[in-house]
Design a protein around this motif. Structure first.
Motif, PDB file in Angstrom:
ATOM      1  N   SER A  53     -60.185 -62.128  42.174  1.00 49.43           N
ATOM      2  CA  SER A  53     -60.589 -61.242  43.262  1.00 49.43           C
ATOM      3  C   SER A  53     -60.475 -59.771  42.859  1.00 49.43           C
ATOM      4  O   SER A  53     -61.320 -58.949  43.222  1.00 49.43           O
ATOM      5  CB  SER A  53     -59.730 -61.516  44.497  1.00 49.43           C
ATOM      6  N   ASN A  54     -59.432 -59.420  42.082  1.00 51.10           N
ATOM      7  CA  ASN A  54     -59.285 -58.043  41.624  1.00 51.10           C
ATOM      8  C   ASN A  54     -60.391 -57.647  40.653  1.00 51.10           C
ATOM      9  O   ASN A  54     -60.894 -56.518  40.687  1.00 51.10           O
ATOM     10  CB  ASN A  54     -57.921 -57.846  40.957  1.00 51.10           C
ATOM     11  N   PHE A  57     -63.556 -57.018  42.633  1.00 49.69           N
ATOM     12  CA  PHE A  57     -63.468 -55.780  43.403  1.00 49.69           C
ATOM     13  C   PHE A  57     -63.750 -54.569  42.515  1.00 49.69           C
ATOM     14  O   PHE A  57     -64.503 -53.663  42.896  1.00 49.69           O
ATOM     15  CB  PHE A  57     -62.085 -55.662  44.042  1.00 49.69           C
ATOM     16  N   ARG A  58     -63.155 -54.547  41.329  1.00 54.04           N
ATOM     17  CA  ARG A  58     -63.367 -53.406  40.439  1.00 54.04           C
ATOM     18  C   ARG A  58     -64.813 -53.341  39.951  1.00 54.04           C
ATOM     19  O   ARG A  58     -65.382 -52.251  39.823  1.00 54.04           O
ATOM     20  CB  ARG A  58     -62.407 -53.490  39.255  1.00 54.04           C
ATOM     21  N   LYS A  61     -66.915 -52.018  42.829  1.00 52.66           N
ATOM     22  CA  LYS A  61     -66.663 -50.596  43.032  1.00 52.66           C
ATOM     23  C   LYS A  61     -67.405 -49.760  42.001  1.00 52.66           C
ATOM     24  O   LYS A  61     -68.022 -48.728  42.327  1.00 52.66           O
ATOM     25  CB  LYS A  61     -65.166 -50.325  42.958  1.00 52.66           C
ATOM     26  N   TRP A  83     -63.647 -63.600  51.140  1.00 51.01           N
ATOM     27  CA  TRP A  83     -63.454 -62.282  50.535  1.00 51.01           C
ATOM     28  C   TRP A  83     -64.719 -61.764  49.876  1.00 51.01           C
ATOM     29  O   TRP A  83     -64.894 -60.547  49.724  1.00 51.01           O
ATOM     30  CB  TRP A  83     -62.275 -62.283  49.560  1.00 51.01           C
ATOM     31  N   TRP A  87     -65.954 -57.985  50.872  1.00 54.21           N
ATOM     32  CA  TRP A  87     -66.143 -56.880  49.935  1.00 54.21           C
ATOM     33  C   TRP A  87     -67.606 -56.462  49.845  1.00 54.21           C
ATOM     34  O   TRP A  87     -67.899 -55.285  49.659  1.00 54.21           O
ATOM     35  CB  TRP A  87     -65.599 -57.274  48.567  1.00 54.21           C
TER      36      TRP A  87
END
Length: 295
Positions: A53-54, A57-58, A61, A83, A87
């Motif tokens: 998930s991290n 996300f990055r 972004k 999620w 996001w």
């Protein structure tokens, strides 16, 4: 289970071989050769442990900061979760994800049910013959769609597309998208967009089988990442040659990687042969230069 000679005990549970995780983003349009946008390698063990998930996300972004036009994010079943919707909504991105049949969705009339239960009430809105490029067969496909919402995001309107094989040879496929679908034409366009996602799978296959990313012979994590980044540049270079030098590629293949038979002479994306042709060409010129210098 029958035990073969020489084997004393069959595996009692699922065999898990730890390795690297690979997340990639490719940019493409329908009918076009893709280009590499992002490649990330990470591990779920040890000192450099990361969460999926991290990583996503990055990547989202970074994409949100660099893209100047709207794109459609096409995701496979591994990203069918709450999620992903959260996001994509946070970064105001359109998405298309292959949904799982047992995840709950809310239908305006039928209420909150599992995806496959909602799909039973949907009537076919359009039919078409579609070429399955991977299996090289023609399938009779039926489409149905409706507006739904996710129970965790009741204010976000989504659309569910159910793809059925008329002959029943394959189980129905469920696609969930944030794009507005008002007609069967819109639904077919979404389906073709998902079918184009096969380019990402081809990128994994070429990287592991052809370019050797499956077994980097380096000990330190930073050195491995550097090697993988260099190999990714090579892969993107091959894609750029196919994309920008379409008239030159057949000449290169005919001279330095000649093959007989339609299977080898007429591939849609001959990236394996392009790499081999460039390798043969460079080796020939290097050997010629070595002979000239030694003489």
């Amino acid at each position: 289970m029958k035990i073969k000679p020489g084997y004393y005990k069959p595996p009692a549970s699922r065999i898990c071989v730890p390795g690297f995780h690979w997340t990639a983003t490719l940019v493409s349009a329908l009918g076009e050769t893709p280009s590499v946008c992002q490649m990330n390698w990470w591990t779920s063990r040890g000192k450099y442990k990361e969460w999926a998930s991290n990583i996503m996300f990055r990547m989202l972004k970074k994409l949100n900061q660099s893209l100047i036009v709207k794109v459609l994010h096409v995701l496979d079943r591994g990203y069918a979760s709450a999620w992903t919707i959260e996001w994509m909504t946070h970064f105001e991105q359109d998405f298309l994800v292959r949904w799982k049949k047992n995840i709950l969705l809310t239908h305006p009339q039928k209420g909150t049910k599992q995806t496959h239960q909602i799909a039973r009430y949907l009537k076919t809105s359009s039919k078409k013959l579609v070429l399955d490029n991977q299996r090289k067969i023609i399938r009779h496909i039926c489409l149905a769609f409706c507006a739904v919402v996710h129970p965790d995001f009741p204010d976000k309107e989504l659309y569910l597309i159910v793809v059925r094989d008329k002959k029943g040879q394959q189980a129905p496929m469920y696609l969930l998208t944030s794009c507005t679908i008002l007609s069967s034409k819109d639904a077919w366009q979404i389906l073709h967009s998902y079918m184009h996602r096969w380019n990402v799978e081809q990128a994994f296959r070429v990287g592991k089988a052809e370019l050797g990313l499956e077994s980097p012979r380096l000990w330190f994590w930073e050195n491995r990442l550097k090697l993988m980044a260099i190999v990714t540049l090579v892969y993107d270079f091959l894609l750029s040659m196919i994309r920008n030098w379409g008239s030159f590629i057949p000449i290169l293949l005919r001279k330095w990687c000649h093959r007989t038979g339609n299977r080898y002479r007429m591939p849609s994306i001959p990236i394996y042969r392009v790499r081999l042709a460039i390798s043969n060409c460079l080796n020939n010129f290097m050997n010629y230069a070595f002979l000239q210098n030694s003489g």
